[in-house]
Write a protein that holds these residues in place. Sequence first.
Motif, PDB file in Angstrom:
ATOM      1  N   LEU A 115      65.118  16.281-117.542  1.00  0.00           N
ATOM      2  CA  LEU A 115      64.907  14.889-117.492  1.00  0.00           C
ATOM      3  C   LEU A 115      66.414  14.388-118.003  1.00  0.00           C
ATOM      4  O   LEU A 115      67.121  15.022-118.917  1.00  0.00           O
ATOM      5  CB  LEU A 115      64.031  14.266-118.391  1.00  0.00           C
ATOM      6  CG  LEU A 115      64.074  12.985-118.856  1.00  0.00           C
ATOM      7  CD1 LEU A 115      63.490  12.089-117.773  1.00  0.00           C
ATOM      8  CD2 LEU A 115      63.019  12.616-120.170  1.00  0.00           C
ATOM      9  N   THR A 116      67.042  13.254-117.317  1.00  0.00           N
ATOM     10  CA  THR A 116      68.035  12.822-117.444  1.00  0.00           C
ATOM     11  C   THR A 116      67.716  11.193-117.952  1.00  0.00           C
ATOM     12  O   THR A 116      67.160  10.537-117.174  1.00  0.00           O
ATOM     13  CB  THR A 116      69.263  12.970-116.738  1.00  0.00           C
ATOM     14  OG1 THR A 116      69.068  11.947-115.591  1.00  0.00           O
ATOM     15  CG2 THR A 116      69.297  14.375-116.279  1.00  0.00           C
ATOM     16  N   VAL A 117      68.657  10.629-118.985  1.00  0.00           N
ATOM     17  CA  VAL A 117      68.499   9.264-119.300  1.00  0.00           C
ATOM     18  C   VAL A 117      70.215   8.776-119.238  1.00  0.00           C
ATOM     19  O   VAL A 117      70.754   9.613-120.076  1.00  0.00           O
ATOM     20  CB  VAL A 117      67.777   9.008-120.633  1.00  0.00           C
ATOM     21  CG1 VAL A 117      67.760   7.421-120.780  1.00  0.00           C
ATOM     22  CG2 VAL A 117      66.413   9.459-120.225  1.00  0.00           C
ATOM     23  N   GLY A 118      70.468   7.661-118.840  1.00  0.00           N
ATOM     24  CA  GLY A 118      71.823   7.166-118.733  1.00  0.00           C
ATOM     25  C   GLY A 118      71.927   5.748-118.419  1.00  0.00           C
ATOM     26  O   GLY A 118      71.039   5.004-118.143  1.00  0.00           O
ATOM     27  N   ARG A 119      73.292   5.210-118.587  1.00  0.00           N
ATOM     28  CA  ARG A 119      73.639   3.846-117.955  1.00  0.00           C
ATOM     29  C   ARG A 119      74.196   3.829-116.653  1.00  0.00           C
ATOM     30  O   ARG A 119      75.158   4.556-116.110  1.00  0.00           O
ATOM     31  CB  ARG A 119      74.633   3.275-118.944  1.00  0.00           C
ATOM     32  CG  ARG A 119      74.139   3.210-120.251  1.00  0.00           C
ATOM     33  CD  ARG A 119      73.307   2.012-120.526  1.00  0.00           C
ATOM     34  NE  ARG A 119      73.203   1.401-121.973  1.00  0.00           N
ATOM     35  CZ  ARG A 119      72.535   0.134-122.091  1.00  0.00           C
ATOM     36  NH1 ARG A 119      72.269  -0.414-121.304  1.00  0.00           N
ATOM     37  NH2 ARG A 119      72.573   0.018-123.640  1.00  0.00           N
ATOM     38  N   GLY A 120      73.250   3.419-115.731  1.00  0.00           N
ATOM     39  CA  GLY A 120      73.561   3.296-114.225  1.00  0.00           C
ATOM     40  C   GLY A 120      74.067   1.953-113.802  1.00  0.00           C
ATOM     41  O   GLY A 120      74.959   1.458-114.501  1.00  0.00           O
ATOM     42  N   LEU A 121      73.412   1.583-112.675  1.00  0.00           N
ATOM     43  CA  LEU A 121      73.995   0.424-112.061  1.00  0.00           C
ATOM     44  C   LEU A 121      74.080  -1.000-113.007  1.00  0.00           C
ATOM     45  O   LEU A 121      73.310  -1.271-113.704  1.00  0.00           O
ATOM     46  CB  LEU A 121      72.790  -0.116-111.005  1.00  0.00           C
ATOM     47  CG  LEU A 121      73.169   0.615-109.370  1.00  0.00           C
ATOM     48  CD1 LEU A 121      71.999   0.110-108.442  1.00  0.00           C
ATOM     49  CD2 LEU A 121      74.421   0.329-108.941  1.00  0.00           C
ATOM     50  N   ALA A 122      75.199  -1.443-112.930  1.00  0.00           N
ATOM     51  CA  ALA A 122      75.594  -2.541-113.810  1.00  0.00           C
ATOM     52  C   ALA A 122      75.369  -2.169-115.299  1.00  0.00           C
ATOM     53  O   ALA A 122      74.721  -3.459-115.894  1.00  0.00           O
ATOM     54  CB  ALA A 122      74.925  -3.618-113.294  1.00  0.00           C
ATOM     55  N   GLY A 123      75.355  -0.981-115.767  1.00  0.00           N
ATOM     56  CA  GLY A 123      75.071  -0.859-117.118  1.00  0.00           C
ATOM     57  C   GLY A 123      73.615  -0.619-117.495  1.00  0.00           C
ATOM     58  O   GLY A 123      73.241  -0.565-118.666  1.00  0.00           O
ATOM     59  N   ARG A 124      72.588  -0.742-116.636  1.00  0.00           N
ATOM     60  CA  ARG A 124      71.246  -0.528-116.879  1.00  0.00           C
ATOM     61  C   ARG A 124      70.852   0.802-117.194  1.00  0.00           C
ATOM     62  O   ARG A 124      71.556   1.594-116.867  1.00  0.00           O
ATOM     63  CB  ARG A 124      70.188  -1.274-115.724  1.00  0.00           C
ATOM     64  CG  ARG A 124      70.317  -0.277-114.398  1.00  0.00           C
ATOM     65  CD  ARG A 124      69.455  -0.800-113.535  1.00  0.00           C
ATOM     66  NE  ARG A 124      69.393   0.313-112.314  1.00  0.00           N
ATOM     67  CZ  ARG A 124      68.979   0.084-111.223  1.00  0.00           C
ATOM     68  NH1 ARG A 124      68.531  -1.350-111.053  1.00  0.00           N
ATOM     69  NH2 ARG A 124      68.906   0.755-110.250  1.00  0.00           N
TER      70      ARG A 124
END
Length: 209
Positions: A134-143
């Motif tokens: 599982l990965t969690v991070g900040r993607g499109l436009a910081g979401r």
Amino acid sequence: MNALAEVYARIERGEYPPEDGRVRIVEPSSDRDTVVASFTAHFVVAAKVDESWARSYLPAGDFSAPVGPAFLSALEQRLGKRAGCLDHALLATGLPDDPDLELTRVTSSNHGRVERSLRHRDEVRTYLTEGGVLTVGRGLAGRWEAAFEVEPAHRGRGLGRRLIRAARHLVPDGAGIWCQVTPGNAASLRAVLAAGFRPVGSEVIFEPR
């Protein structure tokens, strides 16, 4: 706030784009955030292109044109980028307390899912459990965004649903968290829906060639 970030922030507050058939051409929040986002009768093209050029490929009232091959191919040529696949965009909110799944956070991994997350997201955190990642991070436009994968030998036991639900416990309580799923990946889509995510729209993200 960047126009694309504002769209997602409003959706996270329950304020969906108007169903007006409009196609908005906006500046991407970063070069990595070039995307064609589709919602119910509303579209957002975040790309560094001239608006008049873009609209020459987008006949008024044609709701398939923004994600159709003609426009996406033209964008590829114009930007020198490659269009990714069309993904469902699904949204849930962060939950309090700890996940009900034993996860081990690791600082590095050569797993393909992790490598893809690192290309598309910032502040990526990687978690392993037996049979899954599982990965969690900040993607499109910081979401906030999450991605997961279950090893073949562990599929069909609900692990995918538990993994993606765990992601909801790994962001601030009440924060929006997004997941993108290719429409044909029915198993992943069922897992994400069962974990409490709801469909919001679709996205085509453009990557460097």
